[in-house]
Design an enzyme around this catalytic site. Structure first.
Site, mmCIF file in Angstrom:
data_model
loop_
_atom_site.group_PDB
_atom_site.id
_atom_site.type_symbol
_atom_site.label_atom_id
_atom_site.label_comp_id
_atom_site.label_asym_id
_atom_site.label_seq_id
_atom_site.Cartn_x
_atom_site.Cartn_y
_atom_site.Cartn_z
ATOM 1 N N SER A 61 -45.490 -32.216 38.974
ATOM 2 C CA SER A 61 -44.480 -32.785 39.867
ATOM 3 C C SER A 61 -43.112 -32.757 39.192
ATOM 4 C CB SER A 61 -44.836 -34.232 40.217
ATOM 5 O OG SER A 61 -43.784 -34.870 40.912
ATOM 6 N N TYR A 103 -47.013 -42.799 37.694
ATOM 7 C CA TYR A 103 -47.165 -41.443 38.214
ATOM 8 C C TYR A 103 -46.280 -40.479 37.437
ATOM 9 C CZ TYR A 103 -47.153 -37.500 41.437
ATOM 10 O OH TYR A 103 -47.260 -36.236 41.974
#
Length: 257
Positions: free
Chosen positions: A154, A167
């Site tokens: 990501s 995250y």
């Protein structure tokens, strides 16, 4: 070691190749399954709780022999069992796509809201799970001699602006882990990360499509990233980026700029 450039021999053919995809029953994983199956690969569709989705996708994909595969990221014994099942039923593994992941939207400034249980669950699923999967499938991938591990990472690993601090940390860890693994798994296995910005899926619980559109509007390209856009990058990593390993590629519409 061969000095033959596979690209000089024509299109890279996935016929006869086996692709294992964690989190393969939905989102980026399912989109990747569709793209890779269309190129001739047999797909092992890894799932945790989405067995029915995996079975439906296996029936939908072009070709034959596609295998719904129980592949939960938090259970190392089950991951090893999945690798043994792939070897028994499909005989090989040439590509591993680590697409399974989890998160929860937690405001970064609310430190107390990111409790230990949530933090641990995210790290186990997003970091230890992919590592355990790579470890379990490494013997099969090495046997291929021309294998690829693709980790779905990501942009949050770079800019720290993801759904939660945990995250962001997990994806940064996944990227660095990919660098380490690329060193030790070559020359038989390449390791490449694909790092999208916000993707138009239901991956982040509670995130609206309006929030995804707002993020896309902030990018130079102003294009909403779809799961299939990430899948196309996965295909490129497998079929075209022959000399790429130990690095991550941004698929973010220029959001990092």
């Amino acid at each position: 070691m061969s000095d033959v450039n596979p690209g000089a021999l024509g299109p890279y053919d996935l016929a006869g190749k086996v692709v294992v995809i964690t989190g393969g029953s939905s989102g980026i994983g399912a989109a990747s399954a569709r793209r890779l199956a269309a190129l001739g690969a047999t797909i092992a569709i890894g799932y945790n709780s989405g067995r029915e989705r995996a079975e439906a996708l296996a029936a939908e994909l072009p070709g034959s022999g596609h295998l719904p595969l129980h592949l939960p990221m938090a259970d190392t014994a089950a991951i090893r069992a999945a690798a043994a099942e792939v070897e028994t039923k499909l005989g090989r593994a040439d590509v591993l796509v680590n697409s399974a992941g989890t998160t929860r939207a937690v405001p970064h400034a609310d430190l107390e809201a990111l409790d230990d249980e949530t933090f641990d669950r995210i790290l186990i699923t997003n970091v230890r799970g992919p590592y355990s999967t790579i470890r379990a499938f490494a013997p099969l991938l090495k046997r291929s001699g021309d294998a690829v591990v693709v980790n779905i990472s990501s942009l949050a690993a770079v800019n720290g602006l993801g759904s939660s601090i945990a995250y962001c940390a997990s994806k940064a860890a996944l990227d660095v882990m990919g660098v380490s693994l690329a060193r030790v798994l070559g020359p038989e296995i390449r390791v490449i990360g694909i790092s999208p910005a916000a993707v138009d899926t239901g991956f982040v619980p509670g995130r609206s499509r309006e929030a995804v559109l707002k993020q896309a509007a902030l990018t130079p390209l102003k294009i909403v990233c779809q799961a299939d856009d990430v899948a196309l990058a996965v295909v490129s990593a497998v079929t075209h980026l022959r000399l790429t390993t130990g690095t991550s590629l941004l698929v973010d519409g220029g959001r990092h700029l």
